[in-house]
Scaffold this motif. Structure first.
Motif, PDB file in Angstrom:
ATOM      1  N   PHE A  68       0.832  -1.205   0.000  1.00 43.71           N
ATOM      2  CA  PHE A  68       0.000   0.000   0.000  1.00 43.71           C
ATOM      3  C   PHE A  68       0.863   1.251   0.000  1.00 43.71           C
ATOM      4  N   GLU A  69       1.910   1.263   0.823  1.00 40.26           N
ATOM      5  CA  GLU A  69       2.798   2.421   0.878  1.00 40.26           C
ATOM      6  C   GLU A  69       3.478   2.658  -0.463  1.00 40.26           C
ATOM      7  N   ILE A  78      -9.554   7.362  -0.415  1.00 36.50           N
ATOM      8  CA  ILE A  78      -8.617   6.327  -0.845  1.00 36.50           C
ATOM      9  C   ILE A  78      -9.189   4.950  -0.566  1.00 36.50           C
ATOM     10  N   GLY A  79      -9.640   4.709   0.672  1.00 31.27           N
ATOM     11  CA  GLY A  79     -10.304   3.445   0.982  1.00 31.27           C
ATOM     12  C   GLY A  79     -11.618   3.331   0.226  1.00 31.27           C
ATOM     13  N   GLY A  80     -12.433   4.377   0.355  1.00 26.81           N
ATOM     14  CA  GLY A  80     -13.594   4.541  -0.515  1.00 26.81           C
ATOM     15  C   GLY A  80     -14.838   3.759  -0.188  1.00 26.81           C
ATOM     16  N   LEU A 137     -10.066   2.172   8.922  1.00 24.12           N
ATOM     17  CA  LEU A 137      -9.369   3.338   9.457  1.00 24.12           C
ATOM     18  C   LEU A 137      -7.909   3.220   9.044  1.00 24.12           C
ATOM     19  N   LEU A 138      -7.363   4.264   8.417  1.00 20.10           N
ATOM     20  CA  LEU A 138      -5.963   4.239   8.006  1.00 20.10           C
ATOM     21  C   LEU A 138      -5.507   5.663   7.722  1.00 20.10           C
ATOM     22  N   ALA A 184      -7.338  -0.886   2.032  1.00 19.86           N
ATOM     23  CA  ALA A 184      -6.953   0.422   1.500  1.00 19.86           C
ATOM     24  C   ALA A 184      -6.296   0.286   0.136  1.00 19.86           C
ATOM     25  N   LEU A 185      -5.455  -0.717  -0.037  1.00 15.27           N
ATOM     26  CA  LEU A 185      -4.826  -0.933  -1.335  1.00 15.27           C
ATOM     27  C   LEU A 185      -5.871  -1.311  -2.374  1.00 15.27           C
ATOM     28  N   ARG A 186      -6.813  -2.139  -1.991  1.00 15.88           N
ATOM     29  CA  ARG A 186      -7.879  -2.508  -2.932  1.00 15.88           C
ATOM     30  C   ARG A 186      -8.708  -1.284  -3.306  1.00 15.88           C
TER      31      ARG A 186
END
Length: 346
Positions: free
Chosen positions: A55-56, A191-193, A198-199, A232-234
């Motif tokens: 993700f980073e 971003i998470g959408g 929580l991030l 979050a990456l998804r």
């Protein structure tokens, strides 16, 4: 693969993805706190996990810097402020995220920091502050009033510049390219959408600063969860199409709201998924928030569902215009959203 050859939309899909033969197409969920001895990775709080790192990597590519994920947006914010020495002077917009201002107010109350609040549209004050304070904390657009501040102009000052880019996302603007030192995101939002995690994230081009932020994360235990990083990456993969669709709807609804007799003022920066509109008073805004059928009355934003909130009703935001409704536009059919708005406001 040289990601610079591809558009931001493509980078959002391919960055941070495994590439070696035999590896999975997507970075797997890694629910592990510790690892077998003998490698550089031993304990996740200190050494991270493949899920965090993927993700980073992906967000760092989009923002143009070195990203560090945190347990929440507030954890990321606290990590940045934690690096300031005692007595440092911070400038922040009068209208900005209440959580950030609350953290700064607490630091000011204990004598750790000095805080100056600046009106978002007071350009001359921002330019002075950029040379007089130690750190300028910007939001552009601001939350919840959607004021736009000239990031590049403020960046020319001597102060360190941090920009909360949650509303614009890295696809709407790249503050590091405009001269900012650090970008902060609540990845909980666009971003998470999907309103299911929580991030938080910090991004910087300064390798030393990035390491200090990572050290702060380790020391404070403000690490992201494995599932949250995976989600979050998804979510990041679909950010370009979600942002484009919701932004087109927001532009349409902002134009229509501006012509509605019950609406006194519409605040829309010309792009993005957020609208702020003002009704006659707080009572009218409360009735509207309770009256919507399709649009959700909820405190967060940036999800696939549209949501509204009267920010002045919340602690820390009583100075916001009483009738202002913050409207996060989602992915519903724009005509359905307008029907809900028109019926409720009329």
């Amino acid at each position: 693969m040289d990601l610079d050859d591809w558009s931001p939309r493509t980078r959002a899909v391919v960055a941070g993805r495994p590439q070696a033969e035999g590896e999975p197409l997507n970075t797997p969920l890694t629910p592990a706190s510790n690892f077998h001895a003998g490698t550089e990775r031993a304990y996740s709080r200190e050494d991270g996990t493949p899920g965090w790192e993927a993700f980073e990597d992906a967000l760092g590519v989009l923002e143009g810097g070195n990203a560090t994920a945190f347990a929440s947006g507030m954890a990321a914010t606290a990590a940045v402020l934690d690096l300031l020495p005692v007595g440092a002077h911070v400038a922040v917009p009068v209208y900005s995220y209440a959580g950030t201002r609350g953290l700064l107010d607490h630091a000011a109350g204990t004598g750790r920091l000095k805080v100056t609040r600046v009106e978002p549209d007071d350009t001359e004050h921002w330019l002075r502050a950029a040379d007089e304070v130690d750190l300028v904390w910007l939001e552009s657009p601001t939350n919840p009033t959607l004021d736009v501040i000239d990031i590049a102009a403020v960046a020319r000052g001597r102060a360190q510049l941090v920009v909360d880019n949650t509303f614009a996302t890295p696809l709407g603007q790249q503050p590091l390219a405009l001269g900012a030192d650090v970008v902060v995101h609540s990845a909980t939002k666009l971003i998470g959408g999907h309103s299911d995690l929580l991030l938080g994230v910090t991004v910087t081009r300064d390798g030393g600063l990035a390491q200090r932020l990572r050290d702060t994360r380790t020391r404070n235990g403000a690490t992201p969860g494995a599932l949250e990083a995976f989600l979050a990456l998804r979510g990041l993969r679909t950010l370009p199409v979600r942002l484009a669709e919701a932004s087109a709807t927001a532009a349409l609804l902002a134009e229509r709201l501006a012509g509605h007799p019950a609406v006194r003022r519409v605040r829309y920066p010309g792009s993005g998924t957020m609208i702020a509109f003002e009704l006659a008073d707080g009572a009218a805004a409360d009735r509207a928030c309770r009256g919507f059928q399709l649009i959700q009355h909820a405190t967060s934003l940036g999800g696939v569902e549209s949501s509204v909130e009267r920010r002045a009703a919340l602690a820390g935001d009583s100075h916001v215009p009483a009738g202002l409704i913050r409207f996060s536009v989602g992915l519903e059919d724009p005509e359905d959203l307008w029907r809900d708005l028109e019926r409720t406001l009329s």
